[in-house]
Scaffold this motif. Structure first.
Motif, short mmCIF file in Angstrom:
data_model
loop_
_atom_site.label_atom_id
_atom_site.label_comp_id
_atom_site.label_asym_id
_atom_site.label_seq_id
_atom_site.Cartn_x
_atom_site.Cartn_y
_atom_site.Cartn_z
N SER A 128 0.81 -1.20 0.00
CA SER A 128 0.00 0.00 0.00
C SER A 128 0.85 1.26 0.00
CB SER A 128 -0.94 -0.01 1.21
OG SER A 128 -1.87 1.05 1.16
N GLY A 129 0.19 2.40 -0.24
CA GLY A 129 0.88 3.69 -0.23
C GLY A 129 0.37 4.60 -1.32
N GLN A 130 1.27 5.52 -1.77
CA GLN A 130 0.86 6.44 -2.82
C GLN A 130 1.52 6.07 -4.14
OE1 GLN A 130 2.62 10.10 -0.41
NE2 GLN A 130 2.40 10.72 -2.55
N SER A 131 1.84 7.03 -4.98
CA SER A 131 2.15 6.73 -6.38
C SER A 131 3.36 5.82 -6.58
CB SER A 131 2.35 8.02 -7.17
OG SER A 131 3.33 8.84 -6.57
N ASN A 132 4.37 5.92 -5.72
CA ASN A 132 5.54 5.07 -5.93
C ASN A 132 5.26 3.60 -5.61
OD1 ASN A 132 7.96 6.42 -6.99
ND2 ASN A 132 7.61 7.85 -5.30
N MET A 133 4.22 3.34 -4.83
CA MET A 133 3.78 1.95 -4.68
C MET A 133 2.84 1.57 -5.81
SD MET A 133 3.90 -0.94 -3.10
CE MET A 133 4.54 -0.72 -1.43
N GLU A 134 2.01 2.49 -6.23
CA GLU A 134 1.09 2.22 -7.33
C GLU A 134 1.83 2.05 -8.66
OE1 GLU A 134 -2.73 4.37 -9.56
OE2 GLU A 134 -1.75 5.35 -7.85
N TRP A 135 3.01 2.64 -8.80
CA TRP A 135 3.76 2.70 -10.05
C TRP A 135 3.86 1.33 -10.72
CZ3 TRP A 135 4.64 7.17 -12.22
CH2 TRP A 135 5.54 7.26 -13.29
N PRO A 136 3.35 1.19 -11.96
CA PRO A 136 3.26 -0.14 -12.59
C PRO A 136 4.59 -0.64 -13.12
CG PRO A 136 2.45 1.54 -14.08
CD PRO A 136 2.74 2.25 -12.79
N LEU A 137 4.66 -1.95 -13.27
CA LEU A 137 5.87 -2.61 -13.74
C LEU A 137 6.28 -2.09 -15.11
CD1 LEU A 137 8.02 -4.83 -13.42
CD2 LEU A 137 6.37 -6.44 -14.41
N HIS A 138 5.33 -1.79 -15.97
CA HIS A 138 5.69 -1.41 -17.34
C HIS A 138 6.30 -0.01 -17.43
CE1 HIS A 138 2.32 1.39 -18.22
NE2 HIS A 138 1.62 0.62 -17.42
#
Length: 500
Positions: A115-125
């Motif tokens: 969990s978290g904000q954008s750096n956790m959400e940041w996708p593999l691609h």
């Protein structure tokens, strides 16, 4: 009396309506999205299964060699616990009431909330080497599920989504940090890994906390005032800032699901309120642990990377106070909670991008925290993994300061002592100050397991800082290549002390 053709048609339609109404009144056994095909159940835990049915309906669950039954309550809710499970699979599950559900390809291993904000959400691609990483993301015993973004002032009991085996197609849009973390654990432990991605870019810490808990503390009155204004305005569906909104929509639906632990990458949004984060972040961890009811489960987080926060700021080159440095300090202070660990990435950020693409090393350093702390017992390391655990999980951390004349001598603690050295050239990033509280860059030399600091401008040092900036030039590391954690020895008021 003969029925007319028109009447017979109406009569048949009425029967159909009655029939459909009867079927509608019969509620099939239903499960939340987190329970289903391809899921990973947590090994060693009494995993809870739950769902909905008719009030008073008996539910029967068959899994491995277990058979459990429960009766739905008057509202149709039901839940039961399986006996603790041993890793393995794939297995089948059957859940039956008035209807029957069958699931295949279920694994038992370790489950992590990510969990978290954008750096956790940041996708593999969008990470480094995307084509190579995506093509290699073929791990059938790693399972992925993403909780969709949901912002609400009302606690939710479910979401739309499903578990998927890790393939190039399923991994491509998935959290890069979570994937690299899970991949390392799976490679080392040889056990199934389940990853639950529940993150939202730009989100604050308080939005992930039970608002009832936040409201119990006077220090958070400004937070609750902002929430009250948001409640009145109803920004429903897009509010990722105010207390409890993402907790209600993206955490509550999964708190019954047994897990191994959690990883967290957030703090950028709260950097302007770093002193508040000192208590807010630990409160979030403690609240989550209470909600899950699994004791002090492992919780590992990422310290903020180096990044230039203000490109218009005058660059004097002198040591200075900084909100991001204070936020990193607040994160490190959270290590006072049991079973927590911090992945320091001050050396692998991008000064020009708040979303550094090197998520490989971020996931790796989080995994090192877990490997060093959670799997010391050989029996927990999975099949084929035996022997003494020698994982070096972090770089040097400040331990003590000694003043000797014009010298400030800093001692460090670090697991499996592997030495102190500069990444390249001379050691940089240290500043010292005297009683006037003015910091000057210091010359730094390694002597045994200490760093000795001096400056001609500070004949009588009283305080030391290291890596104290948003994008600091600092290069102290250990022999395993892990960076020293930024720190300060003074407690002088910082720039965010009054920000609420």
């Amino acid at each position: 009396m003969k029925l007319t053709k028109q009447f017979r048609v109406l009569y048949l339609l009425a029967l159909l309506v009655v029939g459909f109404s009867a079927l509608a009144a019969r509620a099939d056994v239903r499960l939340p999205a987190i329970i289903g095909e391809n899921m990973v159940l947590q090994r060693g835990e009494a995993c809870t299964l739950w769902g909905w049915a008719d009030g008073g309906e008996e539910i029967r669950v068959e899994f491995q060699n277990q058979t459990k039954t429960v009766t739905a309550d008057g509202t149709g809710k039901w839940s039961l616990k399986l006996d603790p499970l041993k890793e393995g699979g794939p297995y089948k599950m059957r859940i039956a009431g008035k209807n029957e559900l069958k699931f295949d390809n279920i694994l038992v291993g370790d489950v992590w909330v990510c969990s978290g904000q954008s750096n956790m959400e940041w996708p593999l691609h969008l990470c480094n080497d995307p084509e190579k990483e995506i093509a290699a993301a073929n791990y059938p015993n790693i399972r992925l599920i993403t909780v969709p973004k949901a912002s609400t002032n009302t606690p939710q009991d479910d979401f739309q989504g499903s578990w998927a085996a890790c393939t190039p197609e399923s991994a491509k849009p998935f959290s890069g940090v979570a994937y690299f973390f899970g991949r390392k654990l799976h490679q080392e432990l040889k056990v199934p890994i389940g990853l639950i991605n529940t993150s939202w870019g730009g989100s604050s810490c308080e939005t992930w906390i039970n608002p009832t808990v936040v409201g119990q503390y006077k220090d958070y009155e400004p937070i609750m005032q902002r929430k009250a204004a948001a409640d009145a305005a109803k920004p429903e569906g897009g509010d990722n800032q105010n207390a409890g909104y993402l907790y209600n929509g993206m955490i509550v639906p999964i708190t019954k699901y047994a897990i191994k632990g959690a990883i967290w990458y957030q703090g950028e949004t709260n950097a302007g309120r770093a002193y508040q984060y000192r208590t807010l972040f630990p409160l979030m961890i403690e609240t989550w642990r209470e909600e899950w009811g699994q004791g002090d489960f492992p919780f590992y987080f990422v310290q903020l990377a180096n990044f230039i926060t203000d490109r218009n700021r005058e660059k004097t080159g002198e040591p200075r106070d900084d909100s991001w440095a204070e936020l990193r300090e607040a994160q490190s202070m959270t290590l006072s909670l049991p079973n927590t660990g911090e992945a320091v990435i001050i050396d692998i950020g991008d000064p020009n991008d708040i979303h550094p693409r090197n998520k490989q090393d971020v996931g790796l350093r989080l995994a090192l925290q877990s490997l060093a702390r959670d799997y010391r017992d050989p029996a927990q390391r999975g099949q084929g993994q035996r022997g003494q655990n020698r994982v070096v999980s972090e770089g040097p951390r400040f331990q003590s300061l000694k003043i000797d004349g014009n010298k400030a001598i800093v001692a460090f603690r670090f697991p499996n002592a592997v030495g102190l050295k500069a990444k390249e050239g001379e050691i940089k990033g240290f500043a010292i100050a005297g009683a006037d509280r003015k910091f000057y860059w210091a010359e730094a030399k390694v002597e045994r397991n200490t760093v000795v600091l001096t400056s001609p401008s500070v004949p009588h040092p009283v305080a030391v800082r290291y890596g104290w900036d948003d994008d600091p030039v600092c290069n102290l590391m250990n022999g395993a290549g892990l960076p020293a954690c930024p720190f300060r020895t003074d407690m002088w008021p910082g720039v965010t002390i009054n920000n609420k």
